[in-house]
Enzyme design. Structure first.
Site, PDB file in Angstrom:
ATOM      1  N   GLU A 198       0.906  -1.174  -0.150  1.00  0.00           N
ATOM      2  CA  GLU A 198       0.119  -0.450  -0.127  1.00  0.00           C
ATOM      3  C   GLU A 198       0.963   1.370   0.055  1.00  0.00           C
ATOM      4  OE1 GLU A 198      -2.845  -0.641   2.982  1.00  0.00           O
ATOM      5  OE2 GLU A 198      -3.028  -2.265   2.354  1.00  0.00           O
TER       6      GLU A 198
ATOM      7  N   ASN B 204       2.254  -5.261  -3.011  1.00  0.00           N
ATOM      8  CA  ASN B 204       0.617  -4.970  -2.841  1.00  0.00           C
ATOM      9  C   ASN B 204       0.337  -3.966  -2.538  1.00  0.00           C
ATOM     10  OD1 ASN B 204      -1.068  -7.458  -2.254  1.00  0.00           O
ATOM     11  ND2 ASN B 204      -0.908  -6.844  -0.217  1.00  0.00           N
TER      12      ASN B 204
ATOM     13  N   HIS C  45      -9.888  -6.513  -2.446  1.00  0.00           N
ATOM     14  CA  HIS C  45     -11.348  -6.751  -1.039  1.00  0.00           C
ATOM     15  C   HIS C  45     -12.248  -6.197  -2.158  1.00  0.00           C
ATOM     16  CE1 HIS C  45      -8.990  -7.719   1.700  1.00  0.00           C
ATOM     17  NE2 HIS C  45      -7.708  -7.168   1.880  1.00  0.00           N
TER      18      HIS C  45
ATOM     19  N   GLU D   7      -5.407 -10.869  -1.611  1.00  0.00           N
ATOM     20  CA  GLU D   7      -6.895 -10.847  -0.363  1.00  0.00           C
ATOM     21  C   GLU D   7      -8.006 -10.786  -0.830  1.00  0.00           C
ATOM     22  OE1 GLU D   7      -5.155  -7.028   1.531  1.00  0.00           O
ATOM     23  OE2 GLU D   7      -2.741  -7.375   2.019  1.00  0.00           O
TER      24      GLU D   7
ATOM     25  N   ASP E  88     -11.359 -10.798  -0.658  1.00  0.00           N
ATOM     26  CA  ASP E  88     -12.963 -11.174  -0.233  1.00  0.00           C
ATOM     27  C   ASP E  88     -13.875 -10.231  -0.832  1.00  0.00           C
ATOM     28  OD1 ASP E  88     -11.555  -9.546   2.357  1.00  0.00           O
ATOM     29  OD2 ASP E  88     -12.529  -8.519   0.267  1.00  0.00           O
TER      30      ASP E  88
HETATM   31  O1  G3I Z   1      -3.058  -8.690  18.951  1.00  0.00           O
HETATM   32  C1  G3I Z   1      -3.494  -8.007  19.605  1.00  0.00           C
HETATM   33  C2  G3I Z   1      -4.413  -8.229  20.393  1.00  0.00           C
HETATM   34  O2  G3I Z   1      -3.978  -8.124  21.617  1.00  0.00           O
HETATM   35  C3  G3I Z   1      -5.783  -6.519  21.298  1.00  0.00           C
HETATM   36  O3  G3I Z   1      -6.154  -7.519  22.374  1.00  0.00           O
HETATM   37  C4  G3I Z   1      -6.843  -6.496  19.794  1.00  0.00           C
HETATM   38  C5  G3I Z   1      -7.777  -5.214  20.802  1.00  0.00           C
HETATM   39  O4  G3I Z   1      -7.060  -4.522  20.518  1.00  0.00           O
HETATM   40  O5  G3I Z   1      -6.292  -5.990  18.946  1.00  0.00           O
HETATM   41  C6  G3I Z   1      -5.027  -7.525  18.389  1.00  0.00           C
HETATM   42  O6  G3I Z   1      -4.879  -6.755  17.147  1.00  0.00           O
HETATM   43  C7  G3I Z   1      -5.203  -6.468  16.411  1.00  0.00           C
HETATM   44  C8  G3I Z   1      -5.345  -6.886  15.034  1.00  0.00           C
HETATM   45  O7  G3I Z   1      -5.587  -7.311  13.590  1.00  0.00           O
HETATM   46  C9  G3I Z   1      -4.902  -8.809  15.167  1.00  0.00           C
HETATM   47  O8  G3I Z   1      -5.791  -9.075  15.441  1.00  0.00           O
HETATM   48  C10 G3I Z   1      -5.265  -4.763  15.717  1.00  0.00           C
HETATM   49  O9  G3I Z   1      -6.327  -4.330  16.654  1.00  0.00           O
HETATM   50  C11 G3I Z   1      -6.335  -4.568  14.397  1.00  0.00           C
HETATM   51  O10 G3I Z   1      -6.084  -3.389  13.672  1.00  0.00           O
HETATM   52  C12 G3I Z   1      -5.687  -5.951  13.689  1.00  0.00           C
HETATM   53  O11 G3I Z   1      -6.606  -5.794  12.203  1.00  0.00           O
HETATM   54  C13 G3I Z   1      -6.024  -6.312  10.755  1.00  0.00           C
HETATM   55  C14 G3I Z   1      -6.103  -5.062   9.552  1.00  0.00           C
HETATM   56  O12 G3I Z   1      -5.086  -5.627   8.842  1.00  0.00           O
HETATM   57  C15 G3I Z   1      -4.862  -4.203  10.541  1.00  0.00           C
HETATM   58  O13 G3I Z   1      -4.910  -3.075  10.088  1.00  0.00           O
HETATM   59  C16 G3I Z   1      -6.965  -7.201  10.501  1.00  0.00           C
HETATM   60  O14 G3I Z   1      -6.488  -8.474  11.426  1.00  0.00           O
HETATM   61  C17 G3I Z   1      -5.976  -7.566   8.977  1.00  0.00           C
HETATM   62  O15 G3I Z   1      -7.111  -8.815   8.539  1.00  0.00           O
HETATM   63  C18 G3I Z   1      -5.967  -6.508   8.159  1.00  0.00           C
HETATM   64  O16 G3I Z   1      -5.181  -7.029   7.246  1.00  0.00           O
HETATM   65  C19 G3I Z   1      -5.071  -6.173   6.212  1.00  0.00           C
HETATM   66  C20 G3I Z   1      -3.933  -6.205   5.106  1.00  0.00           C
HETATM   67  O17 G3I Z   1      -2.977  -5.941   6.128  1.00  0.00           O
HETATM   68  C21 G3I Z   1      -3.354  -5.316   4.078  1.00  0.00           C
HETATM   69  N1  G3I Z   1      -4.215  -5.239   3.085  1.00  0.00           N
HETATM   70  C22 G3I Z   1      -5.884  -4.545   3.769  1.00  0.00           C
HETATM   71  C23 G3I Z   1      -5.998  -6.223   4.859  1.00  0.00           C
HETATM   72  C24 G3I Z   1      -7.152  -5.008   5.621  1.00  0.00           C
HETATM   73  O18 G3I Z   1      -7.483  -4.371   6.406  1.00  0.00           O
END
Ligand code: G3I
Length: 346
Positions: free
Chosen positions: A175, A216, A253, A281, A283
């Site tokens: 990105e 990507n 997406h 990715e 969906d």
């Molecule tokens: O690990 C912490 C945990 O300790 C905490 O309790 C919890 C609640 O605050 O948060 C957890 O971290 C989260 C992490 O996912 C792991 O679950 C983050 O808050 C959350 O923001 C993060 O979201 C991820 C997101 O990227 C971040 O931007 C999504 O799972 C993931 O699917 C998403 O994937 C991205 C790709 O990497 C790049 N392309 C876009 C895609 C969708 O945003």
């Protein structure tokens, strides 16, 4: 290479435990056999995709969804539902998890996923080194070029060396562009200018000579957007100046009804000089069967398209919580889109 394993990483990395798949009460009986394995009568989507000449159909997952969710793990592992020849760590290889504090590396989750992939005969898409999001604040706070250069090289050398030869591809940069086609603001761009791109790609190539190196991005499914055109122009320029970019990942997406341009977009991305492209990715809002089939056929039609990765298995774990965009429902049952893809690949 400076690497001080953090306390958590010093603990014994859990071996890939022999996961006993017990039938889950969540699953309707038709989905699993009495042993808890996936129904062997279900066709394998990935086997059919590979039979058509592609490298894989994969999914994003992570340690929590493998260790603590036997139903999800059964699908990811199963040879019946969805041979997943490709696993992408949804989060465990991101900077804020692997190097939350400088030089303190935590490989617990990423090691688990890579070990799991190898123990079940799957490839891994490493995701991701350079991304403005999920970046520790100590990195975002760096102001001088020499420090940031050392930090990037040390991070990449520590991770790249550890997984060298065990990862099919890396999303080296993720990105980078805005919707207007300019370089997105990030600490990398503001401190180093565009040179961070060649720095990152050359560093990954230095520590992992086998992985395919990808750039990507999202909203890359129509060749009419500024972001799309900027990606192609930048990749052409970077490759011509010797930056070792092997592939472009289009995240896909998608909203409903926009899959029609995917094939032309994949062809145009492949024309930038890379050796491969991938849908990284996938969906789709409400998982319309026709949209999923259109995307599948788009990748089949473009020889440089090596594979498709869904961004998750079940709607239950999708980051798009309301959109029900994946191939398996909240009970991990295959949805009409899954059946439509199987039919299209038959
Ligand atoms: O690990 C912490 C945990 O300790 C905490 O309790 C919890 C609640 O605050 O948060 C957890 O971290 C989260 C992490 O996912 C792991 O679950 C983050 O808050 C959350 O923001 C993060 O979201 C991820 C997101 O990227 C971040 O931007 C999504 O799972 C993931 O699917 C998403 O994937 C991205 C790709 O990497 C790049 N392309 C876009 C895609 C969708 O945003």
């Amino acid at each position: 290479m400076k690497i001080a394993l953090s306390a958590t990483a010093l603990c014994v990395i859990p071996a890939v435990v022999a996961l006993s798949i017990s039938p889950s009460s969540d699953l309707p009986p038709s989905t699993t056999t009495s042993s808890g394995d996936a129904d062997p009568t279900l066709d394998s989507l990935s086997a059919r995709f590979i039979a058509k000449g592609k490298k894989y159909w994969g999914t994003a997952t992570d340690i929590g969804l493998l260790l603590n969710n036997t139903v999800n793990e059964a699908i990811v592992r199963s040879q019946s539902f969805l041979i997943i020849h490709k696993l992408t760590p949804e989060n465990s290889m991101k900077w804020d998890i692997i190097e939350k504090t400088r030089y303190a590396f935590n490989f617990i989750d990423s090691d688990y996923l890579v070990d799991y992939a190898r123990s079940t005969g799957k490839l891994v898409r490493g995701h991701t080194f350079i991304w403005h999001s999920q970046l520790p604040s100590w990195v975002s706070a760096i102001k001088d070029a020499a420090t940031l250069t050392e930090v990037i090289e040390n991070h990449i050398s520590s991770v790249g060396t550890r997984y060298s030869g065990r990862v099919y591809s890396w999303d080296v940069c993720n990105e980078l562009f805005t919707a207007e086609g300019t370089m997105r603001y990030s600490v990398f761009y503001s401190v180093l200018g565009e040179t961070f791109v060649s720095l990152a790609f050359n560093a990954v190539r230095k520590y992992d000579q086998t992985a395919k190196l990808y750039i990507n991005d999202y909203n890359m499914v129509s060749n009419a957007t500024q972001r799309f055109l900027s990606m192609i122009n930048h990749v052409k320029t970077w490759i011509s100046s010797g930056v070792p970019i092997d592939g472009i990942g289009t995240q896909a997406h998608l909203s409903a009804g926009v899959a029609g341009d995917v094939q032309a977009a994949l062809s145009a991305l492949a024309g930038s000089g890379v050796s491969e492209v991938a849908i990284t990715e996938l969906d789709i809002v409400q998982a319309s069967p026709s949209d999923y089939v259109t995307v599948t056929k788009a990748c089949l039609a473009v020889s440089a398209c090596v594979g498709i990765t869904n961004w998750g298995v079940s709607d239950k774990e999708s980051w798009r919580t309301q959109d029900k965009p994946l191939l398996f429902d909240n009970y991990y049952r295959p949805k009409p889109a899954y059946e439509a893809i199987i039919a299209a690949l038959t």
